[in-house]
Scaffold this motif. Structure first.
Motif, PDB file in Angstrom:
ATOM      1  N   LEU A 158      19.517  -0.914 -10.647  1.00  0.00           N
ATOM      2  CA  LEU A 158      19.065  -0.977 -10.170  1.00  0.00           C
ATOM      3  C   LEU A 158      18.031  -1.691 -10.317  1.00  0.00           C
ATOM      4  N   ILE A 159      17.872  -2.981 -10.866  1.00  0.00           N
ATOM      5  CA  ILE A 159      16.727  -3.689 -11.471  1.00  0.00           C
ATOM      6  C   ILE A 159      17.193  -4.745 -10.090  1.00  0.00           C
ATOM      7  N   PRO A 160      15.974  -5.281  -9.256  1.00  0.00           N
ATOM      8  CA  PRO A 160      16.648  -6.465  -7.983  1.00  0.00           C
ATOM      9  C   PRO A 160      16.610  -7.601  -8.496  1.00  0.00           C
ATOM     10  N   GLY A 161      18.243  -7.928  -7.750  1.00  0.00           N
ATOM     11  CA  GLY A 161      18.096  -9.214  -8.500  1.00  0.00           C
ATOM     12  C   GLY A 161      19.452  -9.608  -8.454  1.00  0.00           C
ATOM     13  N   MET A 162      20.648 -10.673  -8.076  1.00  0.00           N
ATOM     14  CA  MET A 162      21.879 -10.906  -7.902  1.00  0.00           C
ATOM     15  C   MET A 162      22.499 -11.057  -9.132  1.00  0.00           C
ATOM     16  N   THR A 163      21.920 -11.644  -9.590  1.00  0.00           N
ATOM     17  CA  THR A 163      22.331 -11.986 -10.974  1.00  0.00           C
ATOM     18  C   THR A 163      22.199 -10.607 -12.089  1.00  0.00           C
ATOM     19  N   LEU A 184       8.950  -2.145  -6.916  1.00  0.00           N
ATOM     20  CA  LEU A 184       9.329  -3.876  -6.977  1.00  0.00           C
ATOM     21  C   LEU A 184      10.729  -4.340  -5.972  1.00  0.00           C
ATOM     22  N   ASP A 185      10.730  -3.899  -4.602  1.00  0.00           N
ATOM     23  CA  ASP A 185      11.761  -4.178  -3.785  1.00  0.00           C
ATOM     24  C   ASP A 185      11.269  -3.461  -3.007  1.00  0.00           C
ATOM     25  N   VAL A 237      14.590   5.605  -9.389  1.00  0.00           N
ATOM     26  CA  VAL A 237      14.755   4.721  -8.072  1.00  0.00           C
ATOM     27  C   VAL A 237      12.994   4.024  -7.966  1.00  0.00           C
ATOM     28  N   PRO A 238      11.929   4.994  -8.260  1.00  0.00           N
ATOM     29  CA  PRO A 238      10.657   4.527  -7.622  1.00  0.00           C
ATOM     30  C   PRO A 238      10.448   3.028  -8.128  1.00  0.00           C
ATOM     31  N   TYR A 239      10.491   2.834  -9.259  1.00  0.00           N
ATOM     32  CA  TYR A 239      10.469   0.834  -9.576  1.00  0.00           C
ATOM     33  C   TYR A 239      11.528   0.742  -8.729  1.00  0.00           C
ATOM     34  N   MET A 240      12.561   0.811  -8.368  1.00  0.00           N
ATOM     35  CA  MET A 240      12.645   0.348  -7.247  1.00  0.00           C
ATOM     36  C   MET A 240      12.583  -0.312  -5.656  1.00  0.00           C
ATOM     37  N   PHE A 241      11.936   0.569  -5.066  1.00  0.00           N
ATOM     38  CA  PHE A 241      11.193   0.957  -4.385  1.00  0.00           C
ATOM     39  C   PHE A 241       9.252  -0.489  -4.112  1.00  0.00           C
ATOM     40  N   LEU A 285       0.798  -1.280  -0.217  1.00  0.00           N
ATOM     41  CA  LEU A 285      -0.038  -0.283  -0.270  1.00  0.00           C
ATOM     42  C   LEU A 285       0.732   1.172  -0.060  1.00  0.00           C
ATOM     43  N   LEU A 286       1.992   1.635   1.063  1.00  0.00           N
ATOM     44  CA  LEU A 286       2.517   2.399   1.367  1.00  0.00           C
ATOM     45  C   LEU A 286       3.404   3.075  -0.406  1.00  0.00           C
ATOM     46  N   ALA A 287       4.328   1.616  -0.847  1.00  0.00           N
ATOM     47  CA  ALA A 287       4.646   1.861  -1.880  1.00  0.00           C
ATOM     48  C   ALA A 287       4.139   2.517  -3.329  1.00  0.00           C
ATOM     49  N   ALA A 288       3.048   1.808  -3.056  1.00  0.00           N
ATOM     50  CA  ALA A 288       1.984   2.023  -4.000  1.00  0.00           C
ATOM     51  C   ALA A 288       1.977   3.720  -4.419  1.00  0.00           C
ATOM     52  N   HIS A 289       1.010   4.111  -3.426  1.00  0.00           N
ATOM     53  CA  HIS A 289       0.915   5.306  -2.866  1.00  0.00           C
ATOM     54  C   HIS A 289       2.284   6.310  -2.687  1.00  0.00           C
ATOM     55  N   MET A 290       3.647   6.172  -2.473  1.00  0.00           N
ATOM     56  CA  MET A 290       4.171   7.200  -3.405  1.00  0.00           C
ATOM     57  C   MET A 290       4.870   7.049  -4.220  1.00  0.00           C
ATOM     58  N   PHE A 291       4.682   5.448  -5.420  1.00  0.00           N
ATOM     59  CA  PHE A 291       5.086   5.852  -6.760  1.00  0.00           C
ATOM     60  C   PHE A 291       4.504   7.256  -7.149  1.00  0.00           C
TER      61      PHE A 291
END
Length: 649
Positions: A621-626, A565-566, A559-563, A507-513
C-alpha cells in the motif's frame, strides 16, 4: 416447509446457556404476574416511540428524555447486577434504581419550560438531579454493556475536572491544557443540554434506530425474516460465507442511495445480520460486517453524504467529477471487507450448504415472493424522497399486513403484537450504550478537546508529511465522536487541510482525506453509532462490535494515505491506466492484511507469520516499486508456506 424451517443453521444445543456467551442475553426471565407487568411496560415503551414518530409533536428533548427514562429504568429491571445474580427475581435495590431514574426523568420533563427560561442558571436541585441521572446512566451501562465504555467516559469527565478552574487544580501538559470546570458545571452540561446524555447518539437511537429494530422484530414475528433467510441461502448459501457477502454487497448498493451510515446499518441490517447469524457468525462479527459495510456507503457514489457536496463546493469541482474520484477508494474499501469476510468464513469452516439441501429458489419465490414487499417498499420510499423515519413506518405497516396476502403465510395477530415488546427490550442495550457515548460527546464539546488535539499536534508536525497525515487522522476521529460528519469535515478541513496542502498534498486529496476519517468515526470506538446500531440488531456487545468493525474497515484507515501520498490513485494529475497498477497492488496488499488480521489464508497462520502478512500488505500500500516488490514477496512466501504445510498434514 423449507429446509431452514426444519433445521435452523444457528441452532443452539439445549444445554448451552446463551447468557454465558453473550452479555446481552443475561436478561432476567420472568413468569406469572411479573412477566405480564414487564410485557405491558415494554409495549408502552414501543407505543410511546410510535406515537412520537407518527405525531411529530414532541420536542426533541422530551422525546429523548422519555426514551432514556424507559430504557435505563428497564435496564435495572431486565438485567441482573452481576453474572451470578438471580435471573428469576428483581432485588429491591434494582427497583430503587429504576424508580430513582424515573423520578429524575419526570423532574426534567415536568420542568422542561422552566429549565429553558433559566438559560443555564440552574438551581441546586437541578444539579443534584442531573448528577443522579449521570450516575445511574453509567451504572446501567456498566451492567448492560460492560465496563470499557464506562471507564472511557469517566476518564473524559475527569479530564474536564482538571485545569486552573477545575475541581482538580492540576493543569494538563501542553496542548491538553484547558481551563477546567467544576463538577456542577459538568453534570448539568451532560444531562440537561443536548450536548451530552440526550445528545446526538440518544437522538439517533430514539428515532429511526428504534423504528428499524421494530421493523426487524416485525419481520421475525411474521415469518418474513425466515423467508429472507431461506431466500438468501437458496441464492448464496452454497458459497463460503454467502450471507455475509450478500450483506457487503447490499450495503454497498444501499449506500448509493442513502449516504447515512446509521440509516444504512439499521435498514439493510434488519435482513443481513440475521442471515449472517444463521450461518454461524458471532453476533459481534455479524453486526460489525453490516456496520463497516454500511459506513462505507457514505463514500460510495453517487450519494456520499452531505459533506461530499461541501467538498465539491470548497474545492471548486463538479460533483460528477468528485464521484469519479471517490469510486476507486470506495471499491477498495468494500474489497477489503469482502476479503476479510471470506477469510473469517474459511477460518471458522463456514462453507455453506450443499445445493441439494437448500430450498429451491423458484418454488420459494412463487409461494412466498410477496413477502419481499416490505423491503421493496422501504427502497421505494427512500428513493422517493421520504425521510428515514417515514420509510421505516411504512415498512413496519406493510410488514404487518403482507403475510395476509396469501393463506400460506398467514400469522396470528398476537404474533404481530409481540413485535412491540420484543423491539422495546432489544433497544435497551443500545440506548444505554448511546447515552454513555453522549457523555463522551459532551466532554469533547465542553472542553474543546478535538480542536485542542488538532491544534497542538500540528505544532509538532514540522515538514513531515506522514506525521501531518497522522495528526489529521487523529483530529478527524476525535471530532467524529462529538459532531456529525458534515460538521467534522467543516472543522477538520479548516484546521487540518491547510496544513496538508502546505505539506504538498493536492487540494482535493487533502479534503478527501479529512472527509474519509470523519466518516470512519462512525465505527471507531468508543463512540461508534453505526456499530451500536448493528449490535442492537445482532444482540451483541456494542463495544466489541465497534472493534470488529474497525478491523474489517482497515482499508478505510489505509487507502486515504495511499491517495494522499500518491494522488494518481484517485486520478489527480493522472489517468485510470496510471492508477490501475496501484489498484492491483492495493488489492494484493488488502489480501495480505486481511489474512494477517483474521489469521487465515488457505490454512491457519501462526502469530509471527500473521505479522509478516500484515507488514507485507502495508508494503504494497506504500507507493514505490521497492516496497511493492518486498511486500509481494513476503505475502507470496507466507501463502505458499502455509499451503505446503497444509498439504503435508
Amino acid at each position: 416447509m423449507s429446509f431452514l424451517s426444519r433445521k435452523k443453521l444457528n441452532e443452539v444445543p439445549r444445554d448451552v446457556d446463551l447468557s454465558e456467551l453473550e452479555r446481552d442475553s443475561r436478561y432476567r426471565i420472568f413468569s406469572g404476574g411479573m412477566k405480564v407487568f414487564l410485557t405491558v411496560v415494554l409495549t408502552c415503551f414501543a407505543l410511546f416511540q410510535l406515537y412520537a414518530s407518527l405525531s411529530g409533536r414532541l420536542p426533541q428533548q422530551i422525546l429523548r428524555y422519555g426514551h432514556l427514562g424507559f430504557a435505563i429504568s428497564l435496564a435495572f429491571i431486565i438485567y441482573p447486577t452481576t453474572k451470578k445474580s438471580s435471573r428469576r427475581t428483581v432485588n429491591m435495590l434494582d427497583v430503587i434504581f429504576a424508580l430513582a431514574f424515573l423520578t429524575v426523568i419526570g423532574y426534567f420533563i415536568g420542568n422542561f419550560k422552566a429549565l429553558q427560561l433559566r438559560a443555564g442558571e440552574y438551581t441546586a436541585l437541578d444539579t443534584v438531579m442531573a448528577g443522579l441521572g449521570v450516575f445511574l446512566v453509567l451504572l446501567a451501562c456498566w451492567r448492560v454493556v460492560g465496563p470499557p465504555i464506562v471507564i472511557i467516559a469517566s476518564c473524559f469527565m475527569i479530564y474536564g475536572l482538571m485545569g486552573a478552574r477545575g475541581l482538580f487544580a492540576v493543569q494538563m501538559p501542553g496542548f491538553l491544557a484547558q481551563r477546567g470546570y467544576q463538577l456542577p458545571r459538568i453534570i448539568t452540561h451532560l444531562f440537561i443540554t443536548t450536548e451530552g446524555v440526550i445528545g446526538n447518539p440518544i437522538g439517533v437511537c430514539s428515532t429511526y434506530i428504534f423504528l428499524f429494530i421494530l421493523f426487524g422484530s416485525c419481520l421475525e414475528k411474521t415469518g418474513i425474516g425466515q423467508f429472507f433467510i431461506d431466500l438468501a441461502n437458496a441464492l448464496a448459501g452454497w458459497a463460503v460465507g454467502g450471507p455475509a457477502k450478500v450483506a457487503v454487497l447490499s450495503s454497498a448498493l444501499q449506500g448509493t442511495v442513502s449516504g447515512s451510515s446509521v440509516a444504512n446499518t439499521v435498514s439493510t441490517g434488519s435482513f443481513t445480520i440475521p442471515l449472517m447469524k444463521s450461518l454461524g457468525y458471532e453476533p459481534e462479527f455479524a453486526g460489525a460486517v453490516e456496520a463497516a459495510a454500511s459506513t462505507g456507503g457514505q463514500i460510495m457514489p453517487p450519494v456520499m453524504g452531505s459533506a461530499a457536496f461541501l467538498i465539491a463546493e470548497s474545492v471548486g469541482i463538479p460533483y460528477s467529477q468528485l464521484m469519479l474520484v471517490a469510486l476507486i477508494p470506495a471499491l477498495l474499501y468494500f474489497s477489503g471487507i469482502w476479503i476479510m469476510v471470506d477469510f473469517e468464513a474459511r477460518r471458522k469452516g463456514l462453507k455453506g450448504l450443499p445445493r441439494e439441501k437448500l430450498p429451491p429458489a423458484k418454488p420459494l419465490l412463487l409461494q412466498k415472493g410477496h413477502l419481499v414487499l416490505p423491503l421493496a417498499a422501504i427502497i421505494y420510499f427512500m428513493l422517493s424522497g421520504f425521510t428515514i423515519t417515514r420509510s421505516a413506518l411504512w415498512g413496519i405497516m406493510i410488514a404487518a399486513l403482507v403475510p395476509f396476502l396469501r393463506k400460506s403465510t398467514w400469522v396470528s395477530p398476537k404474533q404481530i403484537l409481540e413485535a412491540l415488546p420484543l423491539a422495546a427490550r432489544n433497544i435497551v442495550s443500545v440506548a444505554t450504550a448511546c447515552s454513555t457515548a453522549g457523555i463522551i460527546v459532551g466532554m469533547v464539546t465542553l472542553t474543546g478537546l478535538g480542536q485542542r488535539i488538532g491544534g497542538g499536534m500540528f505544532q509538532v508536525v514540522g515538514g513531515n508529511v506522514f506525521l501531518g497525515l497522522m495528526c489529521a487522522m487523529i483530529t478527524s476521529l476525535v471530532l467524529g465522536m462529538g459532531v456529525s460528519t458534515t460538521s467534522n469535515y467543516i472543522i477538520t478541513s479548516t484546521v487540518a487541510a491547510p496544513i496538508l496542502i502546505h505539506l504538498g498534498i493536492p487540494l482535493l486529496a487533502a479534503h478527501m482525506f479529512c472527509f474519509y476519517f470523519g466518516i470512519i468515526a462512525d465505527i471507531t470506538p468508543p463512540v461508534a453509532l453505526a456499530a451500536y446500531a448493528g449490535s442492537a440488531i445482532a444482540k451483541g456487545n456494542p463495544f466489541r462490535t465497534g472493534v470488529n468493525a474497525s478491523k474489517l474497515a482497515i482499508a478505510a484507515f489505509l487507502v486515504p494515505y495511499m491517495f494522499a501520498l500518491d494522488p494518481k490513485l484517485i486520478m489527480i494529475d493522472g489517468t485510470f491506466l496510471e492508477a490501475l497498477p496501484m489498484i492491483l497492488t492495493a488489492l494484493v496488499g488488502l489480501f495480505g492484511i486481511g489474512g494477517g488480521l483474521i489469521g487465515y489464508i488457505n490454512a491457519p497462520i501462526e502469530s509471527y507469520w500473521r505479522l509478516l502478512m500484515i507488514a507485507g500488505g502495508v508494503g504494497l500500500l506504500i507507493p514505490g516499486m521497492t516496497s511493492d516488490l518486498i511486500g509481494a514477496a513476503v505475502i507470496l512466501a507466507v501463502y505458499f508456506f502455509t499451503r505446503r504445510k497444509k498439504s503435508g498434514e
